[in-house]
Design a protein around this motif. Structure first.
Motif, PDB file in Angstrom:
ATOM      1  N   PRO A  56       0.953  -1.216  -0.035  1.00 57.36           N
ATOM      2  CA  PRO A  56       0.118  -0.040   0.046  1.00 57.36           C
ATOM      3  C   PRO A  56       0.747   1.320   0.038  1.00 57.36           C
ATOM      4  CG  PRO A  56      -0.233  -1.116   2.051  1.00 57.36           C
ATOM      5  CD  PRO A  56       0.812  -1.963   1.290  1.00 57.36           C
ATOM      6  N   ASP A  57       1.938   1.158   0.312  1.00 56.69           N
ATOM      7  CA  ASP A  57       2.998   2.328   0.188  1.00 56.69           C
ATOM      8  C   ASP A  57       3.345   2.757  -1.281  1.00 56.69           C
ATOM      9  OD1 ASP A  57       2.815   2.739   2.959  1.00 56.69           O
ATOM     10  OD2 ASP A  57       4.822   1.802   3.363  1.00 56.69           O
ATOM     11  N   TRP A  58       2.876   1.959  -2.154  1.00 55.25           N
ATOM     12  CA  TRP A  58       3.145   2.247  -3.488  1.00 55.25           C
ATOM     13  C   TRP A  58       2.143   2.401  -4.379  1.00 55.25           C
ATOM     14  CZ3 TRP A  58       8.420   2.468  -5.866  1.00 55.25           C
ATOM     15  CH2 TRP A  58       9.294   2.166  -4.954  1.00 55.25           C
ATOM     16  N   GLU A  59       1.773   3.374  -5.114  1.00 59.12           N
ATOM     17  CA  GLU A  59       0.708   3.386  -6.215  1.00 59.12           C
ATOM     18  C   GLU A  59       1.392   3.411  -7.620  1.00 59.12           C
ATOM     19  OE1 GLU A  59      -2.208   7.247  -6.973  1.00 59.12           O
ATOM     20  OE2 GLU A  59      -0.272   7.705  -7.615  1.00 59.12           O
ATOM     21  N   ILE A  60       0.765   2.668  -8.330  1.00 63.67           N
ATOM     22  CA  ILE A  60       1.304   2.338  -9.655  1.00 63.67           C
ATOM     23  C   ILE A  60       0.208   2.756 -10.584  1.00 63.67           C
ATOM     24  CG2 ILE A  60       2.086   0.567 -11.017  1.00 63.67           C
ATOM     25  CD1 ILE A  60       3.278   0.672  -8.115  1.00 63.67           C
ATOM     26  N   VAL A  61       0.552   3.549 -11.585  1.00 66.50           N
ATOM     27  CA  VAL A  61      -0.479   4.025 -12.671  1.00 66.50           C
ATOM     28  C   VAL A  61       0.019   3.999 -13.923  1.00 66.50           C
ATOM     29  CG1 VAL A  61      -2.124   6.026 -12.905  1.00 66.50           C
ATOM     30  CG2 VAL A  61      -1.194   5.547 -10.787  1.00 66.50           C
ATOM     31  N   LEU A  62      -0.935   3.464 -14.926  1.00 63.96           N
ATOM     32  CA  LEU A  62      -0.417   3.230 -16.232  1.00 63.96           C
ATOM     33  C   LEU A  62      -1.169   4.195 -17.068  1.00 63.96           C
ATOM     34  CD1 LEU A  62       1.137   1.929 -18.670  1.00 63.96           C
ATOM     35  CD2 LEU A  62      -0.709   0.312 -18.660  1.00 63.96           C
ATOM     36  N   HIS A  63      -0.688   5.134 -17.743  1.00 66.23           N
ATOM     37  CA  HIS A  63      -1.510   6.141 -18.423  1.00 66.23           C
ATOM     38  C   HIS A  63      -1.180   6.239 -19.964  1.00 66.23           C
ATOM     39  CE1 HIS A  63      -1.687   8.991 -14.987  1.00 66.23           C
ATOM     40  NE2 HIS A  63      -0.352   8.638 -14.570  1.00 66.23           N
ATOM     41  N   ASP A  64      -2.162   6.071 -20.642  1.00 59.82           N
ATOM     42  CA  ASP A  64      -2.220   6.201 -22.125  1.00 59.82           C
ATOM     43  C   ASP A  64      -2.139   7.652 -22.814  1.00 59.82           C
ATOM     44  OD1 ASP A  64      -2.789   6.171 -24.976  1.00 59.82           O
ATOM     45  OD2 ASP A  64      -4.234   4.330 -24.829  1.00 59.82           O
ATOM     46  N   GLY A 120       2.764  14.373  -2.184  1.00 57.54           N
ATOM     47  CA  GLY A 120       1.320  13.858  -2.098  1.00 57.54           C
ATOM     48  C   GLY A 120       0.348  15.073  -1.986  1.00 57.54           C
ATOM     49  N   PRO A 121      -0.805  15.030  -2.273  1.00 56.13           N
ATOM     50  CA  PRO A 121      -1.695  15.954  -2.019  1.00 56.13           C
ATOM     51  C   PRO A 121      -1.999  16.592  -0.457  1.00 56.13           C
ATOM     52  CG  PRO A 121      -2.831  13.711  -2.315  1.00 56.13           C
ATOM     53  CD  PRO A 121      -1.610  13.570  -2.452  1.00 56.13           C
ATOM     54  N   ASP A 122      -1.505  15.652   0.537  1.00 53.18           N
ATOM     55  CA  ASP A 122      -1.503  16.226   1.774  1.00 53.18           C
ATOM     56  C   ASP A 122      -0.091  16.490   2.236  1.00 53.18           C
ATOM     57  OD1 ASP A 122      -0.157  13.952   1.891  1.00 53.18           O
ATOM     58  OD2 ASP A 122      -1.314  12.836   3.336  1.00 53.18           O
ATOM     59  N   GLY A 123       0.888  16.853   1.230  1.00 49.08           N
ATOM     60  CA  GLY A 123       2.127  17.245   1.671  1.00 49.08           C
ATOM     61  C   GLY A 123       3.274  16.136   2.110  1.00 49.08           C
ATOM     62  N   ARG A 124       2.767  14.906   2.109  1.00 54.10           N
ATOM     63  CA  ARG A 124       3.677  13.883   2.395  1.00 54.10           C
ATOM     64  C   ARG A 124       5.054  13.727   1.113  1.00 54.10           C
ATOM     65  NH1 ARG A 124       0.358   8.551   2.957  1.00 54.10           N
ATOM     66  NH2 ARG A 124      -1.309  10.037   3.501  1.00 54.10           N
ATOM     67  N   ALA A 125       6.001  13.429   1.617  1.00 56.19           N
ATOM     68  CA  ALA A 125       7.245  13.264   0.452  1.00 56.19           C
ATOM     69  C   ALA A 125       7.054  11.785  -0.095  1.00 56.19           C
ATOM     70  CB  ALA A 125       8.283  13.189   1.566  1.00 56.19           C
ATOM     71  N   LEU A 126       7.225  11.896  -1.266  1.00 58.80           N
ATOM     72  CA  LEU A 126       6.914  10.647  -2.176  1.00 58.80           C
ATOM     73  C   LEU A 126       8.553  10.635  -2.993  1.00 58.80           C
ATOM     74  CD1 LEU A 126       3.410  10.985  -3.771  1.00 58.80           C
ATOM     75  CD2 LEU A 126       4.164  10.111  -1.570  1.00 58.80           C
ATOM     76  N   ARG A 127       8.470   9.409  -3.271  1.00 62.74           N
ATOM     77  CA  ARG A 127       9.702   8.878  -4.350  1.00 62.74           C
ATOM     78  C   ARG A 127       8.994   8.547  -5.322  1.00 62.74           C
ATOM     79  NH1 ARG A 127      14.328   4.630  -3.704  1.00 62.74           N
ATOM     80  NH2 ARG A 127      12.701   3.355  -3.485  1.00 62.74           N
ATOM     81  N   THR A 142       6.826   7.958   4.084  1.00 65.76           N
ATOM     82  CA  THR A 142       6.784   8.208   5.540  1.00 65.76           C
ATOM     83  C   THR A 142       7.261   7.313   6.458  1.00 65.76           C
ATOM     84  OG1 THR A 142       4.817   9.458   4.837  1.00 65.76           O
ATOM     85  CG2 THR A 142       5.050   8.843   7.274  1.00 65.76           C
ATOM     86  N   ARG A 143       6.973   5.909   5.932  1.00 64.46           N
ATOM     87  CA  ARG A 143       7.265   4.888   7.082  1.00 64.46           C
ATOM     88  C   ARG A 143       8.858   4.321   6.979  1.00 64.46           C
ATOM     89  NH1 ARG A 143       2.869   0.223   7.149  1.00 64.46           N
ATOM     90  NH2 ARG A 143       2.740   0.398   4.537  1.00 64.46           N
ATOM     91  N   ALA A 144       9.357   4.659   5.653  1.00 65.40           N
ATOM     92  CA  ALA A 144      10.773   4.485   5.510  1.00 65.40           C
ATOM     93  C   ALA A 144      11.671   5.472   6.135  1.00 65.40           C
ATOM     94  CB  ALA A 144      11.094   4.422   3.955  1.00 65.40           C
ATOM     95  N   GLN A 145      11.127   6.674   6.180  1.00 71.77           N
ATOM     96  CA  GLN A 145      11.829   7.753   6.756  1.00 71.77           C
ATOM     97  C   GLN A 145      11.628   7.319   8.500  1.00 71.77           C
ATOM     98  OE1 GLN A 145       9.598  10.967   5.159  1.00 71.77           O
ATOM     99  NE2 GLN A 145      11.184  11.636   3.503  1.00 71.77           N
ATOM    100  N   LEU A 146      10.818   7.007   8.924  1.00 71.51           N
ATOM    101  CA  LEU A 146      10.559   6.848  10.335  1.00 71.51           C
ATOM    102  C   LEU A 146      11.428   5.737  10.705  1.00 71.51           C
ATOM    103  CD1 LEU A 146       6.823   7.000  11.041  1.00 71.51           C
ATOM    104  CD2 LEU A 146       8.483   8.641  11.812  1.00 71.51           C
ATOM    105  N   LEU A 147      11.558   4.716   9.895  1.00 72.88           N
ATOM    106  CA  LEU A 147      12.488   3.431   9.983  1.00 72.88           C
ATOM    107  C   LEU A 147      14.108   4.076  10.117  1.00 72.88           C
ATOM    108  CD1 LEU A 147      12.754   0.628  10.341  1.00 72.88           C
ATOM    109  CD2 LEU A 147      12.931   0.161   7.911  1.00 72.88           C
ATOM    110  N   ARG A 148      14.269   4.913   9.111  1.00 70.65           N
ATOM    111  CA  ARG A 148      15.719   5.407   9.009  1.00 70.65           C
ATOM    112  C   ARG A 148      16.083   6.150  10.224  1.00 70.65           C
ATOM    113  NH1 ARG A 148      16.831   9.978   4.238  1.00 70.65           N
ATOM    114  NH2 ARG A 148      15.759  10.944   5.806  1.00 70.65           N
TER     115      ARG A 148
END
Length: 222
Positions: free
Chosen positions: A26-34, A85-92, A116-122
């Protein structure tokens, strides 16, 4: 999202979107655009709640830039760039630029990771691995088992001091050897002298005599 309406080159990517969504979680969004023929539609999407987008959402400003930018014409992918992200969270994010045989851009396969969770883990790992220097000069603390394996490790540390096998040391060199081993706690463990006898080819009597001299010098008042 009707896969049958997408560009034919994008059809093989649809199961890729599905499996990546299931595999990465769930921490990854995958989108295919045409984006063929100057249009845009979402062909497949997994974990869309990450960015709160729907199949009707437009391309991002960056996505639109990829369509018109001459700088990107030779690129097949862009990996691990920062996004938000739309709520300001950092994405890669990463994107695959799918092209036809004439290098025309027909699709975008996008991966967006919530860090978010990866940064907390780091941060947690940095806290658990942080060490501070001692406020005074002291030898390093070593916790050891006292096994032959550890004896060999300590001997490996001191051998370079002499540049020759330890059985060929002079009396002065042997005393220096014992002094360095004593500093490292070598003689605190059962069986140390037997190991050193084998290494130097000297008797316990000889080595104990050297060790008494080393200890006597160490205990001598300055």
């Amino acid at each position: 999202m009707n896969p049958q309406m997408c560009h034919p080159l994008l059809l093989p990517f649809i199961p890729v979107v599905r499996v990546l969504g299931k595999t990465l979680g769930p921490d990854w969004e995958i989108v295919l655009h045409d984006v063929s023929n100057g249009g845009h539609r979402v062909v497949a999407m997994e974990n869309a709640s990450l960015t709160e987008r729907s199949p009707d959402s437009p391309l991002t400003e960056f996505g639109a830039f990829l369509l018109r930018s001459e700088e990107c014409e030779d690129l097949d992918y862009i990996a691990n760039y920062a996004s938000t992200g739309p709520d300001g969270r950092a994405l890669r994010s990463s994107v695959v630029l799918v092209r036809d045989g004439e290098r025309h851009l027909v699709g975008l396969l996008c991966l967006n990771q919530d860090m978010t969770r990866a940064q907390l883990l780091r941060e947690w790992a940095e806290t658990l691995t942080k060490v501070d220097p001692l406020p005074f000069a002291a030898p390093p603390e070593r916790f050891v088992s006292g096994s032959d394996t550890h004896f060999e490790e300590l001997l490996r540390e001191v051998r370079p001091l002499f540049g020759k096998p330890l059985r060929f040391l002079s009396r002065k060199e042997r005393e220096l050897l014992l002094e360095r081993l004593r500093e490292r706690g070598f003689f605190s463990f059962k069986g140390a002298m037997e190991v050193l006898c084998r290494e130097t080819g000297k008797s316990r009597f000889t080595l104990y005599a050297h060790l008494r001299e080393v200890r006597r010098r160490a205990d001598r008042p300055l």
